[in-house]
Design a protein around this motif. Sequence first.
Motif, PDB file in Angstrom:
ATOM      1  N   ASN A   1      43.752  91.279  67.863  1.00  7.65           N
ATOM      2  CA  ASN A   1      42.376  90.659  67.436  1.00  7.65           C
ATOM      3  C   ASN A   1      42.440  89.235  67.602  1.00  7.65           C
ATOM      4  O   ASN A   1      41.344  88.514  67.405  1.00  7.65           O
ATOM      5  CB  ASN A   1      41.995  91.029  66.114  1.00  7.65           C
ATOM      6  CG  ASN A   1      41.785  92.597  66.148  1.00  7.65           C
ATOM      7  OD1 ASN A   1      41.577  93.312  67.073  1.00  7.65           O
ATOM      8  ND2 ASN A   1      42.149  93.184  64.939  1.00  7.65           N
ATOM      9  N   GLY A   2      43.622  88.545  68.121  1.00  9.57           N
ATOM     10  CA  GLY A   2      43.545  87.132  68.178  1.00  9.57           C
ATOM     11  C   GLY A   2      42.817  86.717  69.573  1.00  9.57           C
ATOM     12  O   GLY A   2      42.244  87.378  70.103  1.00  9.57           O
ATOM     13  N   SER A   3      42.926  85.360  69.529  1.00  6.63           N
ATOM     14  CA  SER A   3      41.845  84.782  70.894  1.00  6.63           C
ATOM     15  C   SER A   3      42.962  83.852  71.440  1.00  6.63           C
ATOM     16  O   SER A   3      43.505  83.047  71.027  1.00  6.63           O
ATOM     17  CB  SER A   3      40.823  84.185  70.654  1.00  6.63           C
ATOM     18  OG  SER A   3      41.101  83.130  69.637  1.00  6.63           O
TER      19      SER A   3
ATOM     20  N   GLN B   1      50.365  89.064  71.575  1.00 12.11           N
ATOM     21  CA  GLN B   1      49.157  89.490  71.685  1.00 12.11           C
ATOM     22  C   GLN B   1      49.269  91.126  71.405  1.00 12.11           C
ATOM     23  O   GLN B   1      48.381  91.584  70.884  1.00 12.11           O
ATOM     24  CB  GLN B   1      48.711  89.669  73.214  1.00 12.11           C
ATOM     25  CG  GLN B   1      48.075  88.004  73.721  1.00 12.11           C
ATOM     26  CD  GLN B   1      47.635  88.166  75.095  1.00 12.11           C
ATOM     27  OE1 GLN B   1      48.400  88.436  75.929  1.00 12.11           O
ATOM     28  NE2 GLN B   1      46.613  87.365  75.298  1.00 12.11           N
TER      29      GLN B   1
ATOM     30  N   LYS C   1      47.935  79.635  64.328  1.00 10.35           N
ATOM     31  CA  LYS C   1      48.054  79.298  65.641  1.00 10.35           C
ATOM     32  C   LYS C   1      49.768  79.400  66.364  1.00 10.35           C
ATOM     33  O   LYS C   1      50.442  78.811  65.719  1.00 10.35           O
ATOM     34  CB  LYS C   1      47.514  77.861  66.356  1.00 10.35           C
ATOM     35  CG  LYS C   1      45.878  77.886  66.238  1.00 10.35           C
ATOM     36  CD  LYS C   1      45.670  76.302  66.410  1.00 10.35           C
ATOM     37  CE  LYS C   1      44.153  76.054  66.648  1.00 10.35           C
ATOM     38  NZ  LYS C   1      43.878  74.830  67.113  1.00 10.35           N
TER      39      LYS C   1
ATOM     40  N   GLU D   1      43.904  80.605  73.741  1.00 12.24           N
ATOM     41  CA  GLU D   1      43.032  79.027  73.801  1.00 12.24           C
ATOM     42  C   GLU D   1      44.149  78.404  74.703  1.00 12.24           C
ATOM     43  O   GLU D   1      45.187  78.720  74.893  1.00 12.24           O
ATOM     44  CB  GLU D   1      43.030  78.427  72.655  1.00 12.24           C
ATOM     45  CG  GLU D   1      41.848  79.272  71.600  1.00 12.24           C
ATOM     46  CD  GLU D   1      41.815  78.378  70.249  1.00 12.24           C
ATOM     47  OE1 GLU D   1      42.756  77.768  69.923  1.00 12.24           O
ATOM     48  OE2 GLU D   1      40.907  78.769  69.477  1.00 12.24           O
TER      49      GLU D   1
ATOM     50  N   GLU E   1      42.710  84.650  63.047  1.00  8.31           N
ATOM     51  CA  GLU E   1      41.728  83.956  62.039  1.00  8.31           C
ATOM     52  C   GLU E   1      41.918  85.141  60.859  1.00  8.31           C
ATOM     53  O   GLU E   1      41.931  86.361  61.053  1.00  8.31           O
ATOM     54  CB  GLU E   1      40.317  84.126  62.398  1.00  8.31           C
ATOM     55  CG  GLU E   1      40.131  83.194  63.712  1.00  8.31           C
ATOM     56  CD  GLU E   1      39.968  81.744  63.192  1.00  8.31           C
ATOM     57  OE1 GLU E   1      39.798  81.523  61.964  1.00  8.31           O
ATOM     58  OE2 GLU E   1      40.192  80.798  64.020  1.00  8.31           O
TER      59      GLU E   1
ATOM     60  N   TYR F   1      47.769  81.021  71.068  1.00 10.71           N
ATOM     61  CA  TYR F   1      47.123  82.388  70.486  1.00 10.71           C
ATOM     62  C   TYR F   1      46.658  81.771  69.027  1.00 10.71           C
ATOM     63  O   TYR F   1      47.619  81.722  68.192  1.00 10.71           O
ATOM     64  CB  TYR F   1      48.292  83.379  70.676  1.00 10.71           C
ATOM     65  CG  TYR F   1      47.384  84.854  70.594  1.00 10.71           C
ATOM     66  CD1 TYR F   1      46.616  85.450  71.596  1.00 10.71           C
ATOM     67  CD2 TYR F   1      47.654  85.687  69.508  1.00 10.71           C
ATOM     68  CE1 TYR F   1      46.147  86.574  71.531  1.00 10.71           C
ATOM     69  CE2 TYR F   1      46.979  86.978  69.586  1.00 10.71           C
ATOM     70  CZ  TYR F   1      46.345  87.215  70.652  1.00 10.71           C
ATOM     71  OH  TYR F   1      45.792  88.597  70.533  1.00 10.71           O
ATOM     72  N   ARG F   2      45.357  82.296  69.015  1.00 12.34           N
ATOM     73  CA  ARG F   2      44.862  81.957  67.539  1.00 12.34           C
ATOM     74  C   ARG F   2      44.481  83.227  66.577  1.00 12.34           C
ATOM     75  O   ARG F   2      44.048  84.301  67.230  1.00 12.34           O
ATOM     76  CB  ARG F   2      43.563  81.004  67.669  1.00 12.34           C
ATOM     77  CG  ARG F   2      43.050  80.766  66.463  1.00 12.34           C
ATOM     78  CD  ARG F   2      42.132  79.540  66.376  1.00 12.34           C
ATOM     79  NE  ARG F   2      40.788  80.622  66.881  1.00 12.34           N
ATOM     80  CZ  ARG F   2      39.607  80.061  67.352  1.00 12.34           C
ATOM     81  NH1 ARG F   2      39.147  78.667  66.924  1.00 12.34           N
ATOM     82  NH2 ARG F   2      38.812  80.740  67.729  1.00 12.34           N
TER      83      ARG F   2
END
Length: 191
Positions: free
Chosen positions: A69-71, A64, A98, A73, A85, A82-83
């Motif tokens: 800027n990841g998300s 992180q 991912k 899940e 894009e 941790y995804r």
Amino acid sequence: MRRSRPLAIVRAMLALAGAIACAACSSGSPAVVSVQKKVQGLLGQPNVTSFLDVRFGDSLYRVQNRFPNGSLETAPYGADTYRLENIEVDGVRYQRVKYEFTSYSGMQLVMAWFTPDSSEQVLEKLIAAIGAPTEQDSAKGSAPADTRAMWRLPHGERVVFDGPKRFVAVLGPGGGPLRQDEAENEALDSP
């Protein structure tokens, strides 16, 4: 346990000797190639230690911090994921990356979907880093976009490259609990 430490020291000394020998010769000379092959033969095949500067075993917190800027899940089988894009690194563009984590071993699975124009670079980087695939499903001379390849490495890592799906996955040495997630994601179409 004590026997493995001297072996590790011998391996480190051989690697250092090989590096010194390589530095002393011109990079294209046959002597350099011979020394490099002998050193690799003694040390074994390379292993995968990281993907996009995230090391296998790293904590979710570290990832992180590296990519804020990841998300976050949860994978279908409950693993923290941790995804990321749309990122580009060294000329390779990834639509999605991912990272999956086990409770005790940190990050142990990375899955990445790359753009069609990055297929060749991804496959070239894999071969340069870890050698020829253990298994390959493509005709000789096929384009990377038509190639499926897999590597099984000595430290338990498993690397999968699927050109038609524009997918690459690396399962770390402690990633056994995440094998099902990797298999299901490998079956998905590219995002």
